[in-house]
Scaffold this active site. Structure first.
Site, PDB file in Angstrom:
ATOM      1  N   ILE A   1      74.361 -39.875 -40.444  1.00 12.36           N
ATOM      2  CA  ILE A   1      73.363 -38.804 -40.352  1.00 12.36           C
ATOM      3  C   ILE A   1      72.905 -38.775 -38.896  1.00 12.36           C
ATOM      4  CG2 ILE A   1      71.559 -40.351 -41.282  1.00 12.36           C
ATOM      5  CD1 ILE A   1      70.189 -37.779 -42.436  1.00 12.36           C
TER       6      ILE A   1
ATOM      7  N   LEU B   1      64.613 -32.101 -39.122  1.00 12.69           N
ATOM      8  CA  LEU B   1      66.001 -31.831 -39.524  1.00 12.69           C
ATOM      9  C   LEU B   1      66.656 -33.023 -40.219  1.00 12.69           C
ATOM     10  CD1 LEU B   1      67.344 -29.882 -36.397  1.00 12.69           C
ATOM     11  CD2 LEU B   1      66.425 -28.953 -38.521  1.00 12.69           C
TER      12      LEU B   1
ATOM     13  N   TYR C   1      64.215 -44.242 -41.957  1.00 13.67           N
ATOM     14  CA  TYR C   1      64.621 -44.528 -43.346  1.00 13.67           C
ATOM     15  C   TYR C   1      63.458 -45.129 -44.139  1.00 13.67           C
ATOM     16  CZ  TYR C   1      69.436 -43.822 -41.697  1.00 13.67           C
ATOM     17  OH  TYR C   1      70.581 -43.289 -41.151  1.00 13.67           O
TER      18      TYR C   1
HETATM   19  C1  COA Z   1      67.266 -40.930 -37.424  1.00 15.58           C
HETATM   20  C2  COA Z   1      67.295 -39.406 -37.369  1.00 15.58           C
HETATM   21  C3  COA Z   1      68.436 -38.881 -38.259  1.00 15.58           C
HETATM   22  C4  COA Z   1      65.959 -38.849 -37.892  1.00 15.58           C
HETATM   23  O1  COA Z   1      66.004 -37.439 -37.836  1.00 15.58           O
HETATM   24  P1  COA Z   1      64.806 -36.581 -37.222  1.00 15.58           P
HETATM   25  O2  COA Z   1      65.162 -35.161 -37.382  1.00 15.58           O
HETATM   26  O3  COA Z   1      64.514 -37.059 -35.844  1.00 15.58           O
HETATM   27  O4  COA Z   1      63.599 -36.997 -38.182  1.00 15.58           O
HETATM   28  P2  COA Z   1      62.560 -36.011 -38.908  1.00 15.58           P
HETATM   29  O5  COA Z   1      61.901 -35.162 -37.884  1.00 15.58           O
HETATM   30  O6  COA Z   1      63.252 -35.308 -40.022  1.00 15.58           O
HETATM   31  O7  COA Z   1      61.524 -37.057 -39.477  1.00 15.58           O
HETATM   32  C5  COA Z   1      61.226 -37.196 -40.868  1.00 15.58           C
HETATM   33  C6  COA Z   1      60.030 -38.112 -41.003  1.00 15.58           C
HETATM   34  O8  COA Z   1      60.373 -39.393 -40.484  1.00 15.58           O
HETATM   35  C7  COA Z   1      59.461 -39.748 -39.447  1.00 15.58           C
HETATM   36  N1  COA Z   1      60.179 -40.392 -38.361  1.00 15.58           N
HETATM   37  C8  COA Z   1      61.280 -39.943 -37.709  1.00 15.58           C
HETATM   38  N2  COA Z   1      61.637 -40.825 -36.751  1.00 15.58           N
HETATM   39  C9  COA Z   1      60.712 -41.809 -36.798  1.00 15.58           C
HETATM   40  C10 COA Z   1      60.493 -43.001 -36.022  1.00 15.58           C
HETATM   41  N3  COA Z   1      61.307 -43.334 -35.031  1.00 15.58           N
HETATM   42  N4  COA Z   1      59.432 -43.783 -36.332  1.00 15.58           N
HETATM   43  C11 COA Z   1      58.601 -43.470 -37.343  1.00 15.58           C
HETATM   44  N5  COA Z   1      58.733 -42.339 -38.103  1.00 15.58           N
HETATM   45  C12 COA Z   1      59.778 -41.540 -37.822  1.00 15.58           C
HETATM   46  C13 COA Z   1      58.877 -38.430 -38.957  1.00 15.58           C
HETATM   47  O9  COA Z   1      57.619 -38.605 -38.372  1.00 15.58           O
HETATM   48  C14 COA Z   1      58.826 -37.614 -40.226  1.00 15.58           C
HETATM   49  O10 COA Z   1      57.669 -37.973 -40.964  1.00 15.58           O
HETATM   50  P3  COA Z   1      56.906 -36.895 -41.898  1.00 15.58           P
HETATM   51  O11 COA Z   1      57.806 -36.649 -43.076  1.00 15.58           O
HETATM   52  O12 COA Z   1      55.638 -37.582 -42.262  1.00 15.58           O
HETATM   53  O13 COA Z   1      56.708 -35.676 -41.065  1.00 15.58           O
HETATM   54  C15 COA Z   1      67.484 -38.878 -35.922  1.00 15.58           C
HETATM   55  O14 COA Z   1      66.461 -39.400 -35.137  1.00 15.58           O
HETATM   56  C16 COA Z   1      68.805 -39.231 -35.295  1.00 15.58           C
HETATM   57  O15 COA Z   1      69.788 -38.500 -35.454  1.00 15.58           O
HETATM   58  N6  COA Z   1      68.852 -40.342 -34.544  1.00 15.58           N
HETATM   59  C17 COA Z   1      70.056 -40.712 -33.801  1.00 15.58           C
HETATM   60  C18 COA Z   1      71.220 -40.996 -34.701  1.00 15.58           C
HETATM   61  C19 COA Z   1      70.991 -42.158 -35.627  1.00 15.58           C
HETATM   62  O16 COA Z   1      70.475 -43.199 -35.253  1.00 15.58           O
HETATM   63  N7  COA Z   1      71.447 -41.957 -36.874  1.00 15.58           N
HETATM   64  C20 COA Z   1      71.381 -42.960 -37.892  1.00 15.58           C
HETATM   65  C21 COA Z   1      72.560 -43.843 -37.804  1.00 15.58           C
HETATM   66  S1  COA Z   1      72.497 -45.054 -39.088  1.00 15.58           S
END
Ligand code: COA
Length: 172
Positions: A96, A107, A142
């Site tokens: 993801i 997203l 997560y």
């Molecule tokens: C991890 C990842 C998929 C999260 O997606 P994102 O679009 O940034 O996250 P979202 O905006 O949908 O966040 C959803 C919720 O999680 C929380 N959240 C996201 N990142 C966070 C962090 N680093 N610390 C704490 N909370 C976090 C958000 O605040 C949000 O909370 P809410 O529901 O209360 O509003 C994205 O950051 C990413 O692609 N990272 C790089 C690739 C990666 O590491 N993938 C996973 C490989 S295992």
């Protein structure tokens, strides 16, 4: 922001390769050697490999579009497409990834909900994934989404063995 989700087909292999390489490099490039990164990118994201995965009936890829740009993607596996033997009641989120400039806009949550929807459609009881122990950003995401740590397994980045935490979420 206009957001759409589209299931990937075999015709999307080039687009999938582009976003896979871009997001993997953005996420892990700083913390890994160029040799290990290149070895992994070549092995995991060559077109033949991606076409094989896109053709697997137990795997699905979804792109999330912002306007007309692919902003991220998710890959889910069931049955024996799962990278560990977790049984027929589980669905794996194998990948993801959201491009860095689109992160923290909901997203990732949107794609995670898509994965949950797929799991529930197929009467799965559990979602699971492996995440690099050093990927604090993803682990925090997560946890926020209700996953808990349930073990660990090895992952090879080029020649280097790394530890992935296994995290799971029970579906009700
Ligand atoms: C991890 C990842 C998929 C999260 O997606 P994102 O679009 O940034 O996250 P979202 O905006 O949908 O966040 C959803 C919720 O999680 C929380 N959240 C996201 N990142 C966070 C962090 N680093 N610390 C704490 N909370 C976090 C958000 O605040 C949000 O909370 P809410 O529901 O209360 O509003 C994205 O950051 C990413 O692609 N990272 C790089 C690739 C990666 O590491 N993938 C996973 C490989 S295992």
């Amino acid at each position: 922001m206009t957001i759409n989700i589209k299931k990937c087909t075999l015709e999307d292999s080039r687009k999938l390769q582009e976003i896979s390489i871009e997001t993997f490099t953005e996420t892990f490039g700083q913390q890994n050697s160029p040799e290990n990164m290149n070895a992994y990118l070549e092995k995991a994201f060559n077109i033949k490999q991606l076409e094989k995965e896109l053709s697997n009936m137990f795997s699905e890829f979804f792109f999330v579009y912002v306007h007309h740009e692919v902003a991220g993607y998710v890959k889910v596996n069931i049955n024996d497409a799962q990278s560990e033997e977790m049984g027929e009641e589980s669905l794996e989120i194998e990948r993801i990834y959201i491009k860095s400039r689109f992160q923290k806009h909901g997203l990732g949550k949107y794609l995670l909900h898509k994965a949950m929807e797929k799991a529930m459609e197929r009467n799965k009881k559990k979602i699971w994934l492996g995440v690099w122990e050093k990927n604090e950003n993803a682990i925090a995401f997560y946890k926020k989404m209700g996953f808990v740590q349930a073990g660990a397994h090895s992952f090879y980045m080029g020649e280097e063995e790394q530890i992935d935490f296994i995290m799971t979420k029970t579906l009700i």
